[in-house]
Design an enzyme around this catalytic site. Structure first.
Site, mmCIF file in Angstrom:
data_model
loop_
_atom_site.group_PDB
_atom_site.id
_atom_site.type_symbol
_atom_site.label_atom_id
_atom_site.label_comp_id
_atom_site.label_asym_id
_atom_site.label_seq_id
_atom_site.Cartn_x
_atom_site.Cartn_y
_atom_site.Cartn_z
ATOM 1 N N ARG A 86 0.842 -1.203 0.000
ATOM 2 C CA ARG A 86 0.000 0.000 0.000
ATOM 3 C C ARG A 86 0.873 1.247 0.000
ATOM 4 N NH1 ARG A 86 -2.845 -3.143 3.897
ATOM 5 N NH2 ARG A 86 -2.050 -1.853 5.611
ATOM 6 N N GLU A 218 -23.466 10.747 -1.502
ATOM 7 C CA GLU A 218 -23.418 10.122 -2.822
ATOM 8 C C GLU A 218 -24.747 9.432 -3.138
ATOM 9 O OE1 GLU A 218 -21.031 6.704 -5.409
ATOM 10 O OE2 GLU A 218 -20.243 7.340 -3.469
ATOM 11 N N LYS A 258 -19.043 17.337 -2.698
ATOM 12 C CA LYS A 258 -18.636 16.221 -3.546
ATOM 13 C C LYS A 258 -19.890 15.449 -3.955
ATOM 14 C CE LYS A 258 -15.382 12.412 -4.112
ATOM 15 N NZ LYS A 258 -14.186 11.704 -3.630
ATOM 16 N N SER A 300 -16.657 10.351 -9.384
ATOM 17 C CA SER A 300 -16.868 9.668 -10.662
ATOM 18 C C SER A 300 -17.869 8.530 -10.531
ATOM 19 C CB SER A 300 -15.541 9.147 -11.216
ATOM 20 O OG SER A 300 -14.887 8.315 -10.276
ATOM 21 N N GLY A 301 -17.946 7.900 -9.376
ATOM 22 C CA GLY A 301 -19.003 6.951 -9.083
ATOM 23 C C GLY A 301 -19.086 5.727 -9.966
ATOM 24 N N GLY A 302 -17.974 5.280 -10.508
ATOM 25 C CA GLY A 302 -18.005 4.074 -11.326
ATOM 26 C C GLY A 302 -18.110 4.325 -12.816
ATOM 27 N N SER A 327 -13.171 15.261 -8.007
ATOM 28 C CA SER A 327 -12.522 14.587 -6.880
ATOM 29 C C SER A 327 -12.643 13.101 -7.182
ATOM 30 C CB SER A 327 -13.210 14.932 -5.554
ATOM 31 O OG SER A 327 -12.611 14.214 -4.492
ATOM 32 N N TYR A 389 -16.375 1.451 0.093
ATOM 33 C CA TYR A 389 -15.007 1.893 0.284
ATOM 34 C C TYR A 389 -14.348 1.091 1.391
ATOM 35 C CZ TYR A 389 -15.499 5.933 -2.783
ATOM 36 O OH TYR A 389 -15.677 6.750 -3.879
#
Length: 389
Positions: A86, A218, A258, A300-302, A327, A389
């Site tokens: 990571r 979201e 956002k 962007s949400g996919g 973002s 997430y």
């Protein structure tokens, strides 16, 4: 038959109604008087930080995935989910030369905020050298919301003030709190109110400790609904959010939003053009978001890398009262991961891939992006049903 209760009875003793007795003990407020609101110690700094992030041609790199989610990303290129791996991936991203030309802020996971490069240089200092504001994810994730239609609420308010103060001392200057609303689940009035109230309390606490709050309810892409339904839900959600932000005395000039773009559900039979998405999204923003808010930093949400950039570009074809930018997480990182493959000899190429995507979205923020010459990889959608997430 007469009641014989004594005159001191709390129910009927005075002969006045309950309402009359309540009114009699309310404080008298002079007409035109407004209760004073204490100015926060960080207000000027918050406004300046928000303006810095919402600067022309720049947006936010979101790399605040939890360790578990980051592990999924690493697994896609055959790497184990270890702190060393990571760290290597996030070092690749955060030490990209010239990144600050296109990126104004980077949202970090707590682990990353305290990490350094393999040479011992703090990641926070790497960002500062590129004039990129370090940010931090502060929510504690989604859990089931009792009494709802299989919906979620976001936890993390307990201990938030002390955590924000600690993050500020570590170098963070803005924060992120993500909650979600699901259209296939209703959404229920309970879930919308819970999302809005939680965001408002978080925003107030973050500002009180020097962090610009990113406000993120979201609206998930899941579902087969039309774009008109998304618009309806988005307007309802943002109406609630700003009502409670005002109730909590949040300084609008010191926040960033956002939102998700107003699109049809991912499973809807008809896809919408960037122009249609831009029209509906800007309609929602103009109806619900005060011009005092400095920046709208879309998730962007996919969407595919190219879709997210095209839609952002379409929203910047005319003047807006706010800085309309990005973002992005997956829409900035997908090509990077596939170029890197976990191999040290691919780091330079992967960093160039990041700059390509960052520059494309910088141009979109300025309304000057063209999809000509985009790679096939950038056109692949990344929607995952029930994404976490």
């Amino acid at each position: 038959m007469k009641l014989s209760a004594p005159p001191t009875s709390q129910w009927i003793g005075s002969g006045r109604s309950t309402f009359e007795r309540r009114v009699s003990v309310l404080p008298v407020v002079r007409r035109g008087a407004v209760a004073p609101i204490r100015a926060g110690a960080y207000t000027d700094e918050l406004v300046q930080t928000a303006k810095s992030i919402a600067s022309p041609g720049r947006g936010i790199l979101a790399i605040d995935e939890s360790n578990a989610t980051c592990g999924k990303r690493l697994a896609s290129i055959g790497l184990d989910n270890t702190e060393t791996n990571r760290q290597a991936y996030r070092q690749l991203l955060l030490t990209t030369p010239g990144l600050g030309e296109y990126i104004s802020g980077a949202i970090l996971f707590e682990e990353t905020l305290y990490q350094s490069t393999t040479d011992g240089k703090k990641f926070v200092d790497c960002l500062r050298e590129e004039k990129i504001m370090p940010g931090i994810k502060v929510d504690k994730g989604l859990v089931p919301l009792p009494g709802s239609n299989n919906e979620s609420w976001c936890q993390g308010l307990d201990g938030l003030a002390s955590r924000c103060a600690e993050y500020y001392n570590q170098g963070a200057r803005f924060a992120k709190w993500r909650t979600v609303v699901s259209i296939p689940c209703g959404p229920s009035a309970l879930a919308v109110k819970e999302a809005a109230w939680g965001l408002a309390r978080y925003a107030a606490v973050a500002q009180d400790n020097g962090l610009v709050p990113i406000v993120e309810p979201e609206i998930l892409l899941d579902g087969d609904h039309a774009i008109e339904r998304t618009l309806e839900v988005a307007e309802n959600v943002w109406s609630e959010v700003f009502f409670y932000l005002a109730q909590n005395n949040v300084v609008f000039e010191g926040i960033l939003l956002k939102p998700s773009m107003v699109t049809p559900g991912a499973e809807h039979k008809n896809k919408a053009s960037p122009e249609t998405i831009a029209k509906n999204t800007l309609t929602m923003l103009r109806r619900r978001v005060p011009p005092a808010v400095p920046g709208i930093m879309f998730l962007s949400g996919g969407q595919s890398e190219m879709e997210a950039t095209l839609n952002l570009n379409a929203m910047n074809q005319g003047p807006n009262p706010w800085h309309v930018s990005f973002s992005y997480a997956r829409a900035l990182q997908n090509s990077v991961l596939k170029t890197w493959k976990g191999l040290p000899e691919n780091v330079d190429a992967a960093q160039r891939a990041l700059l390509v995507r960052a520059k494309a979205n910088s141009l979109a923020q300025l309304g000057r992006y063209s999809a000509d010459g985009e790679a096939e990889e950038a056109k692949k959608g990344m929607f995952q049903k029930g994404y976490t997430y």
